[in-house]
Design an enzyme around this catalytic site. Sequence first.
Site, PDB file in Angstrom:
ATOM      1  N   HIS A 175       0.866  -1.192   0.000  1.00  0.00           N
ATOM      2  CA  HIS A 175       0.000   0.000   0.000  1.00  0.00           C
ATOM      3  C   HIS A 175       0.897   1.235   0.000  1.00  0.00           C
ATOM      4  O   HIS A 175       1.150   1.834   1.045  1.00  0.00           O
ATOM      5  CB  HIS A 175      -0.910  -0.020   1.227  1.00  0.00           C
ATOM      6  CG  HIS A 175      -1.964   1.034   1.226  1.00  0.00           C
ATOM      7  ND1 HIS A 175      -3.211   0.834   1.794  1.00  0.00           N
ATOM      8  CD2 HIS A 175      -1.992   2.297   0.738  1.00  0.00           C
ATOM      9  CE1 HIS A 175      -3.935   1.939   1.660  1.00  0.00           C
ATOM     10  NE2 HIS A 175      -3.201   2.842   1.017  1.00  0.00           N
ATOM     11  N   GLU A 231      -2.546  -1.693  -3.192  1.00  0.00           N
ATOM     12  CA  GLU A 231      -3.632  -0.884  -2.636  1.00  0.00           C
ATOM     13  C   GLU A 231      -3.252   0.589  -2.668  1.00  0.00           C
ATOM     14  O   GLU A 231      -2.072   0.932  -2.587  1.00  0.00           O
ATOM     15  CB  GLU A 231      -3.881  -1.253  -1.166  1.00  0.00           C
ATOM     16  CG  GLU A 231      -4.274  -2.676  -0.905  1.00  0.00           C
ATOM     17  CD  GLU A 231      -4.500  -2.929   0.580  1.00  0.00           C
ATOM     18  OE1 GLU A 231      -5.179  -3.916   0.896  1.00  0.00           O
ATOM     19  OE2 GLU A 231      -3.992  -2.153   1.415  1.00  0.00           O
ATOM     20  N   HIS A 247      -8.071  -5.435   7.501  1.00  0.00           N
ATOM     21  CA  HIS A 247      -7.832  -4.375   8.485  1.00  0.00           C
ATOM     22  C   HIS A 247      -8.125  -4.895   9.892  1.00  0.00           C
ATOM     23  O   HIS A 247      -9.268  -5.122  10.268  1.00  0.00           O
ATOM     24  CB  HIS A 247      -8.653  -3.111   8.231  1.00  0.00           C
ATOM     25  CG  HIS A 247      -7.998  -1.889   8.828  1.00  0.00           C
ATOM     26  ND1 HIS A 247      -7.131  -1.088   8.119  1.00  0.00           N
ATOM     27  CD2 HIS A 247      -8.039  -1.373  10.073  1.00  0.00           C
ATOM     28  CE1 HIS A 247      -6.699  -0.105   8.893  1.00  0.00           C
ATOM     29  NE2 HIS A 247      -7.224  -0.269  10.086  1.00  0.00           N
TER      30      HIS A 247
END
Length: 237
Positions: free
Chosen positions: A43, A70, A190
Amino acid sequence: MTKLSVNINKIATLRNARGGDVPNVLEAAKNIESFGAEGITVHPRPDERHIRYADARELKPVLNTEFNIEGKPIQQFIDLVLEVKPAQVTLVPDAENAITSDSGWDTVKHRDYLKEVIAEFKANGIRTSIFVDPVKKMIEGAAETGSDRIELYTESFAVDFEKGNSNAVKPYAECAKIAHELGLGINAGHDLSLKNINYFKENVPYLDEVSIGHALISEALYLGLEKTIQQYLKLLK
């Protein structure tokens, strides 16, 4: 079986804390694959405070599993993804100064924008996923963008489950069913961890993939990286 994609941002954070190249992100990713993980996630953020854009470019040729990038679809990110061509891109609505991702997309408000970006990625053979909260309206909006998958934002589940609220999984189970009916694949991530992953997986149907980074790397400090990954794989069977 639900696939495990390991987010290696925290490995890059450790490297960047001292400068240099220890730990080496590429070697870590290859080890993670050899330990059984079915994917690698990164990410990158504009400030490159952990994963750098250069890391994403260097990772693609050495990986043997699915590569998932991401991020917020600013032009710099879009250009990176189109250059690297990972197996999957996950679009996340990162706030400017957020330490980590803290909400999913409003897929109704941003539908046209997401639709345009997603079309470009899909035209280049890249599977698309949208980070969303477990809200029916947002799932339905995601389907209208043309995205291949959603990634359910699981922080609220993790927080409530830690407090003993097993019903925290219900909105996710309901949204997974809706997403499946709409033809969307289902990812999640998450704050998923060894403590909650099995319960989540057993109660959320049609779960294609989980992306886990912070918890997994933290647990690996105590258990070792190989053993930690093996435990996740066992719980995801």
